[in-house]
Every structure is written in C-alpha cells, then in structure tokens.
Design a protein around this motif. Structure first.
Motif, PDB file in Angstrom:
ATOM      1  N   PRO A  56      16.358 -11.574 -13.494  1.00 47.97           N
ATOM      2  CA  PRO A  56      16.828 -11.014 -12.225  1.00 47.97           C
ATOM      3  C   PRO A  56      16.214 -11.662 -10.978  1.00 47.97           C
ATOM      4  O   PRO A  56      16.789 -11.563  -9.889  1.00 47.97           O
ATOM      5  N   TYR A  57      15.058 -12.314 -11.115  1.00 50.73           N
ATOM      6  CA  TYR A  57      14.426 -12.931  -9.948  1.00 50.73           C
ATOM      7  C   TYR A  57      15.095 -14.243  -9.533  1.00 50.73           C
ATOM      8  O   TYR A  57      14.669 -14.872  -8.555  1.00 50.73           O
ATOM      9  N   PHE A  58      16.149 -14.652 -10.239  1.00 51.70           N
ATOM     10  CA  PHE A  58      16.924 -15.815  -9.813  1.00 51.70           C
ATOM     11  C   PHE A  58      18.113 -15.418  -8.941  1.00 51.70           C
ATOM     12  O   PHE A  58      18.824 -16.294  -8.445  1.00 51.70           O
ATOM     13  N   ARG A  59      18.329 -14.121  -8.749  1.00 45.28           N
ATOM     14  CA  ARG A  59      19.445 -13.673  -7.923  1.00 45.28           C
ATOM     15  C   ARG A  59      19.230 -14.073  -6.463  1.00 45.28           C
ATOM     16  O   ARG A  59      18.212 -13.756  -5.870  1.00 45.28           O
TER      17      ARG A  59
ATOM     18  N   HIS B 150      16.794 -26.165  -8.597  1.00 44.54           N
ATOM     19  CA  HIS B 150      16.895 -26.115 -10.055  1.00 44.54           C
ATOM     20  C   HIS B 150      16.244 -24.826 -10.544  1.00 44.54           C
ATOM     21  O   HIS B 150      15.093 -24.529 -10.206  1.00 44.54           O
ATOM     22  N   ARG B 151      16.952 -24.072 -11.364  1.00 42.73           N
ATOM     23  CA  ARG B 151      16.466 -22.782 -11.870  1.00 42.73           C
ATOM     24  C   ARG B 151      16.046 -22.940 -13.319  1.00 42.73           C
ATOM     25  O   ARG B 151      16.880 -23.163 -14.193  1.00 42.73           O
ATOM     26  N   ALA B 152      14.752 -22.822 -13.562  1.00 42.28           N
ATOM     27  CA  ALA B 152      14.192 -22.994 -14.903  1.00 42.28           C
ATOM     28  C   ALA B 152      13.641 -21.654 -15.392  1.00 42.28           C
ATOM     29  O   ALA B 152      12.756 -21.075 -14.756  1.00 42.28           O
ATOM     30  N   LEU B 153      14.166 -21.171 -16.493  1.00 40.40           N
ATOM     31  CA  LEU B 153      13.754 -19.883 -17.046  1.00 40.40           C
ATOM     32  C   LEU B 153      12.818 -20.091 -18.224  1.00 40.40           C
ATOM     33  O   LEU B 153      13.136 -20.836 -19.161  1.00 40.40           O
ATOM     34  N   ILE B 154      11.666 -19.436 -18.177  1.00 44.17           N
ATOM     35  CA  ILE B 154      10.724 -19.442 -19.304  1.00 44.17           C
ATOM     36  C   ILE B 154      11.131 -18.329 -20.250  1.00 44.17           C
ATOM     37  O   ILE B 154      11.185 -17.153 -19.863  1.00 44.17           O
ATOM     38  N   THR B 155      11.402 -18.676 -21.506  1.00 42.44           N
ATOM     39  CA  THR B 155      11.986 -17.726 -22.463  1.00 42.44           C
ATOM     40  C   THR B 155      10.930 -17.173 -23.408  1.00 42.44           C
ATOM     41  O   THR B 155      11.089 -17.225 -24.621  1.00 42.44           O
ATOM     42  N   ARG B 156       9.854 -16.656 -22.864  1.00 44.67           N
ATOM     43  CA  ARG B 156       8.772 -16.102 -23.694  1.00 44.67           C
ATOM     44  C   ARG B 156       9.139 -14.692 -24.142  1.00 44.67           C
ATOM     45  O   ARG B 156      10.050 -14.067 -23.608  1.00 44.67           O
ATOM     46  N   GLY B 157       8.381 -14.154 -25.116  1.00 39.77           N
ATOM     47  CA  GLY B 157       8.487 -12.744 -25.484  1.00 39.77           C
ATOM     48  C   GLY B 157       9.888 -12.268 -25.764  1.00 39.77           C
ATOM     49  O   GLY B 157      10.443 -11.495 -24.995  1.00 39.77           O
ATOM     50  N   GLY B 158      10.462 -12.715 -26.865  1.00 40.83           N
ATOM     51  CA  GLY B 158      11.866 -12.409 -27.135  1.00 40.83           C
ATOM     52  C   GLY B 158      12.168 -10.959 -27.426  1.00 40.83           C
ATOM     53  O   GLY B 158      13.317 -10.523 -27.255  1.00 40.83           O
TER      54      GLY B 158
ATOM     55  N   PRO C 270      25.251 -12.207 -18.942  1.00 34.71           N
ATOM     56  CA  PRO C 270      26.031 -13.230 -18.234  1.00 34.71           C
ATOM     57  C   PRO C 270      25.259 -13.984 -17.165  1.00 34.71           C
ATOM     58  O   PRO C 270      25.632 -15.096 -16.801  1.00 34.71           O
ATOM     59  N   GLU C 271      24.173 -13.395 -16.650  1.00 35.37           N
ATOM     60  CA  GLU C 271      23.412 -14.093 -15.602  1.00 35.37           C
ATOM     61  C   GLU C 271      22.727 -15.348 -16.123  1.00 35.37           C
ATOM     62  O   GLU C 271      22.304 -16.203 -15.327  1.00 35.37           O
ATOM     63  N   LEU C 272      22.615 -15.502 -17.435  1.00 40.04           N
ATOM     64  CA  LEU C 272      22.042 -16.725 -17.987  1.00 40.04           C
ATOM     65  C   LEU C 272      22.857 -17.956 -17.594  1.00 40.04           C
ATOM     66  O   LEU C 272      22.336 -19.076 -17.585  1.00 40.04           O
TER      67      LEU C 272
ATOM     68  N   HIS D  80      19.703 -23.332 -15.016  1.00 37.77           N
ATOM     69  CA  HIS D  80      19.938 -24.745 -15.283  1.00 37.77           C
ATOM     70  C   HIS D  80      19.221 -25.233 -16.542  1.00 37.77           C
ATOM     71  O   HIS D  80      19.708 -26.142 -17.210  1.00 37.77           O
ATOM     72  N   SER D  81      18.032 -24.678 -16.840  1.00 35.43           N
ATOM     73  CA  SER D  81      17.303 -25.116 -18.028  1.00 35.43           C
ATOM     74  C   SER D  81      16.442 -23.986 -18.567  1.00 35.43           C
ATOM     75  O   SER D  81      15.954 -23.134 -17.818  1.00 35.43           O
ATOM     76  N   LEU D  82      16.258 -23.973 -19.892  1.00 38.04           N
ATOM     77  CA  LEU D  82      15.459 -22.969 -20.591  1.00 38.04           C
ATOM     78  C   LEU D  82      14.276 -23.662 -21.257  1.00 38.04           C
ATOM     79  O   LEU D  82      14.425 -24.736 -21.850  1.00 38.04           O
ATOM     80  N   HIS D  83      13.096 -23.003 -21.182  1.00 34.96           N
ATOM     81  CA  HIS D  83      11.873 -23.604 -21.727  1.00 34.96           C
ATOM     82  C   HIS D  83      11.014 -22.502 -22.344  1.00 34.96           C
ATOM     83  O   HIS D  83      10.886 -21.415 -21.772  1.00 34.96           O
ATOM     84  N   GLY D  84      10.407 -22.794 -23.479  1.00 37.15           N
ATOM     85  CA  GLY D  84       9.589 -21.797 -24.151  1.00 37.15           C
ATOM     86  C   GLY D  84       8.331 -21.430 -23.390  1.00 37.15           C
ATOM     87  O   GLY D  84       7.845 -20.301 -23.485  1.00 37.15           O
ATOM     88  N   ASP D  85       7.790 -22.372 -22.629  1.00 34.56           N
ATOM     89  CA  ASP D  85       6.597 -22.122 -21.818  1.00 34.56           C
ATOM     90  C   ASP D  85       6.492 -23.225 -20.768  1.00 34.56           C
ATOM     91  O   ASP D  85       7.322 -24.135 -20.709  1.00 34.56           O
ATOM     92  N   LEU D  86       5.466 -23.151 -19.940  1.00 34.86           N
ATOM     93  CA  LEU D  86       5.340 -24.103 -18.835  1.00 34.86           C
ATOM     94  C   LEU D  86       5.032 -25.509 -19.333  1.00 34.86           C
ATOM     95  O   LEU D  86       5.433 -26.500 -18.713  1.00 34.86           O
ATOM     96  N   TRP D  87       4.314 -25.620 -20.436  1.00 34.13           N
ATOM     97  CA  TRP D  87       4.027 -26.940 -20.991  1.00 34.13           C
ATOM     98  C   TRP D  87       5.325 -27.656 -21.356  1.00 34.13           C
ATOM     99  O   TRP D  87       5.503 -28.836 -21.042  1.00 34.13           O
TER     100      TRP D  87
END
Length: 209
Positions: A152-155, A162-170, A178-180, A184-191
């Motif tokens: 929600p913080y990408f609204r 560029h909007r990069a979402l960290i997909t931790r804690g599934g 639908p907001e996904l 623009h890109s998905l990443h498991g963590d900052l590394w």
C-alpha cells in the motif's frame, strides 16, 4: 555540478528487523520474551505468539517504544552490506520511513550506529487515506527507485520512480492482489535488490533527473 542518483529505502522490513525488535520490546514491557510462532510471519503478530493489544496493555507497550527502542532496531541480514554496495556504486541512499517525526533523529542514529551509509532520514508519519504517506516525500526526492516491503505504500508514487517491492515474510503478507501490477520489480531482500541494480541490463541510472 553532478548529482548522484537517489535510491529511497524503507526502514522496517527493508533495512531493519522490526519483528525482532518487537520481541525485545515486548520482553521489556511484560517481562517475558514471546515464543516464535512462525519465522516466515510478515508482522509481529504473525511471527510471535502474542495477542493483539488494545487499551491499557497497548499503552504499556507503546511507552517502551521510546528513544532506546527506535535507536536500536537491529539490521536485517546483509542489509548493511547491500547499502555499501549501492553507495560504492554511486547511489545516494535516503531512508523514507512511516515513523512519527519525533523519532526521526533516533532512526538516523540507529542506522548510523549499525553501519549503514545513510545520512538522511525522512519521517513521514502514517495516514489512513488512499495515498501513501510517503508519496509526497518521494515526489520531492525524485529518486530513481523506491524500495519498500508494504504494497500500500506505493500508492501515489510518481510513475517515473522505479517501484521495488521486498517480498519478505510470506505468511500474513499484505503484498497480494491487483496492486502488484504497479510494481516494477520483486526482490526477496535488499541484498538481492542490490544484485539486480548492479547486474547487467539495469537502467536505474537512466532515470536520474
């Protein structure tokens, strides 16, 4: 004069392990460290065997979320290293956190003490509206990328960023639906985000103003 391209980074869940800090503040407030319920839980309520607080017990916990708490949240694994890689590659890193302004300086101290190459924190506070509380700060910063772990913080984030979402804690994650499509890109963590940025084909620098 040349300006470094900016990457805006969320704090809790991207740079810092708020869930781990929550267990510690719970122990300070109530005298017993909670048992871990699910290591892959997204929020403290998902990860720890704790009840939802309200009323007096919530006030007790919040009283312990003080200068000491906001100055000592531990870094997430490899987050410091990831930031140094990005910094050494020529990016200016700015932390944009949905934190009350009263704690902004404590958050910066936390990041500096942990070894992050970050010199600026923007505390935006929280809002209940449809627009992200971080949107105005991101618009003013004009970063090449914004990294957060809360969909929600990408609204309202400007489309050029560029909007990069960290997909931790599934388990229990709010990062579904639908907001996904706006990410623009998905990443498991900052590394892993830093690996992507420094890898072949990344065009973040071309977005710099």
């Amino acid at each position: 004069m040349s300006f470094k391209p900016i990457i805006a980074l969320d704090a809790d869940g991207v740079l810092l392990d708020y869930n781990l800090a929550y267990a510690s503040v719970w122990e300070r407030a109530f005298g017993q460290r909670p048992a871990e319920k699910d290591k892959d839980g997204y929020s403290p309520l998902d990860r720890w065997a704790v009840e939802f607080l309200e009323g007096e017990r919530l006030a007790v916990l919040r009283a312990y979320m003080d200068e000491q708490f906001w100055s000592s949240v531990p870094p997430l694994e490899l987050a410091v290293d990831a930031c140094h890689r990005l910094h050494d590659a020529g990016y200016d890193l700015v932390c944009v956190s949905a934190l009350a302004n009263d704690f902004q300086d404590f958050r910066l101290r936390n990041l500096r003490d942990a070894g992050f190459p970050i010199e600026r924190v923007i505390a935006t506070g929280r809002s209940a509206g449809a627009r992200s509380p971080k949107a105005d700060a991101i618009e003013q910063l004009a970063p090449v990328a914004f990294v957060d772990d809360f969909l929600p913080y990408f609204r309202g984030i400007p489309p050029a960023v560029h909007r990069a979402l960290i997909t931790r804690g599934g388990n229990g994650t709010p990062n579904v639906g639908p907001e996904l499509a706006q990410i623009h890109s998905l990443h498991g963590d900052l590394w892993r985000f830093s690996e992507w940025v420094l890898g072949p084909g990344c065009t973040l620098r071309s977005r710099a103003p």
